[in-house]
Write a protein that holds these residues in place. Sequence first.
Motif, mmCIF file in Angstrom:
data_model
loop_
_atom_site.group_PDB
_atom_site.id
_atom_site.type_symbol
_atom_site.label_atom_id
_atom_site.label_comp_id
_atom_site.label_asym_id
_atom_site.label_seq_id
_atom_site.Cartn_x
_atom_site.Cartn_y
_atom_site.Cartn_z
ATOM 1 N N ILE A 1 0.863 -1.182 0.000
ATOM 2 C CA ILE A 1 0.000 0.000 0.000
ATOM 3 C C ILE A 1 0.904 1.238 0.000
ATOM 4 C CG2 ILE A 1 -1.973 -1.096 1.123
ATOM 5 C CD1 ILE A 1 -1.043 0.043 3.766
ATOM 6 N N PRO A 2 0.490 2.316 -0.668
ATOM 7 C CA PRO A 2 1.363 3.504 -0.769
ATOM 8 C C PRO A 2 1.765 4.083 0.584
ATOM 9 C CG PRO A 2 -0.460 3.651 -2.326
ATOM 10 C CD PRO A 2 -0.745 2.473 -1.449
ATOM 11 N N GLN A 3 0.952 3.880 1.623
ATOM 12 C CA GLN A 3 1.262 4.429 2.941
ATOM 13 C C GLN A 3 2.522 3.826 3.552
ATOM 14 O OE1 GLN A 3 -1.689 3.444 1.903
ATOM 15 N NE2 GLN A 3 -2.992 5.269 2.022
ATOM 16 N N LEU A 4 2.970 2.696 3.019
ATOM 17 C CA LEU A 4 4.175 2.034 3.539
ATOM 18 C C LEU A 4 5.409 2.312 2.688
ATOM 19 C CD1 LEU A 4 2.679 -1.455 4.542
ATOM 20 C CD2 LEU A 4 3.244 0.461 6.049
ATOM 21 N N ASP A 5 5.334 3.321 1.828
ATOM 22 C CA ASP A 5 6.457 3.642 0.948
ATOM 23 C C ASP A 5 7.689 4.139 1.701
ATOM 24 O OD1 ASP A 5 5.349 2.857 -1.406
ATOM 25 O OD2 ASP A 5 4.567 4.841 -1.945
ATOM 26 N N PHE A 6 7.520 4.515 2.956
ATOM 27 C CA PHE A 6 8.678 4.990 3.725
ATOM 28 C C PHE A 6 9.659 3.858 4.030
ATOM 29 C CE2 PHE A 6 5.532 3.647 6.814
ATOM 30 C CZ PHE A 6 6.279 2.969 7.771
ATOM 31 N N PRO B 1 12.218 1.132 2.872
ATOM 32 C CA PRO B 1 13.023 1.007 1.644
ATOM 33 C C PRO B 1 12.540 -0.121 0.744
ATOM 34 C CG PRO B 1 14.434 1.283 3.566
ATOM 35 C CD PRO B 1 13.042 1.112 4.097
ATOM 36 N N GLY B 2 12.600 0.133 -0.564
ATOM 37 C CA GLY B 2 12.123 -0.838 -1.538
ATOM 38 C C GLY B 2 12.843 -2.167 -1.477
ATOM 39 N N ILE B 3 14.130 -2.143 -1.142
ATOM 40 C CA ILE B 3 14.903 -3.385 -1.091
ATOM 41 C C ILE B 3 14.344 -4.322 -0.024
ATOM 42 C CG2 ILE B 3 16.605 -2.442 0.530
ATOM 43 C CD1 ILE B 3 17.303 -4.903 -2.364
ATOM 44 N N ILE B 4 13.786 -3.764 1.052
ATOM 45 C CA ILE B 4 13.186 -4.588 2.108
ATOM 46 C C ILE B 4 11.971 -5.336 1.571
ATOM 47 C CG2 ILE B 4 12.110 -4.575 4.392
ATOM 48 C CD1 ILE B 4 15.076 -3.895 4.419
ATOM 49 N N TRP B 5 11.113 -4.629 0.831
ATOM 50 C CA TRP B 5 9.938 -5.277 0.255
ATOM 51 C C TRP B 5 10.348 -6.349 -0.746
ATOM 52 C CZ3 TRP B 5 5.913 -4.868 2.989
ATOM 53 C CH2 TRP B 5 5.583 -3.690 3.629
ATOM 54 N N PHE B 6 11.363 -6.044 -1.555
ATOM 55 C CA PHE B 6 11.819 -7.026 -2.544
ATOM 56 C C PHE B 6 12.318 -8.289 -1.838
ATOM 57 C CE2 PHE B 6 14.640 -9.141 -5.436
ATOM 58 C CZ PHE B 6 14.077 -8.941 -6.693
ATOM 59 N N ILE B 7 13.128 -8.132 -0.795
ATOM 60 C CA ILE B 7 13.691 -9.282 -0.089
ATOM 61 C C ILE B 7 12.584 -10.108 0.565
ATOM 62 C CG2 ILE B 7 15.124 -9.958 1.889
ATOM 63 C CD1 ILE B 7 16.983 -7.635 1.186
#
Length: 340
Positions: A270-275, A277-283
């Motif tokens: 969700i956009p609200q969790l953009d804070f 880092p993207g690498i964390i979501w990818f991992i």
Amino acid sequence: MLELVAETLTWSNFAIFIAVGIAMLLIVLGFVTYAIYFERKVIGYMQFRYGPTRTGPFGLLQSVADVLKLLLKEDTIPRKAERQLFILAPIITFVPSFLVVATIPFTANFLHADLNIGVLYVIALSGISTMGIVLGGWSSNNKYALLGGMRSAAQMISYEIPLVMSIVGVVMMTGSMNLRIIVEGQQGYFWQWNFLPQIIGFCVFIVAMISELNRTPFDLPEAESELVAGYHVEYSGFRFAFYMLAEYVYVFVFSALLTILFLGGWNAPIPQLDFIPGIIWFILKFSLVVFFCFWLRATLPRVRIDQLMSLGWKVLLPLALLNVFVTAGYMSLKSWIMGG
């Protein structure tokens, strides 16, 4: 003076290129080392046992010890084997697997090669590894190895087609084969990720991916109960390690590819969790896919070869074609409505 500046920039770029390549190699080797450990632990717990516990704290050095053992083992080549091809086959299998890693974008800024045909590059190079498996089976001059190599060729060809067709829908919706652009097209809420609008392609990709990886329940090319070890039955030492390394590098590649194509890559759910880092979501997404691959190995029995081929040609291929037609119809209807 200008020539000197140009030469300095060239050597500087070359040095950066080499440094990034070495860094990627270390990341991949680190993943392979502890993916094996993680797999043994996961399967152990699912079967009510502990897995590696003795080598290092919590058994963390078990994979390192196994690699050292393989490197120290005697390198044997069968007397009647095709020596040159026998030596070359593991290299042909491993090198494309590492070259594919260069195009994987982990975040918008953390990528090595931003290719406009990234999807095509990944699929094309991964198919070359099949040649190494077939050559290894044939050059060993062993009937079990030959059968394993022939099975691998039939399996790879059968499942490569549905795999590619399942990606076509994503490419059609995105309008690009660039992996970075495909991820950027999935920004927003998680229901905008491709796994929902491309649910048929998503399911086909998962099944075809497991088959392409030669993992349970589709590990027919190296079925221990039938073929001893299949195509690598005559390999030992570091040549055997090359085959095992290539297998786990492809687990890395295809898990990352599934994350990029269908699970939004580095985008937050969700956009609200953009804070975060993207690498964390990818991992996190990547780790979930890897765990799924290991979970299947602990759960499902190996299928028969006739069941494997029937699934590929009679189920996955028609579903992949259906997905392409449905996607084309949806896009035509959407274009007509917006135009009208």
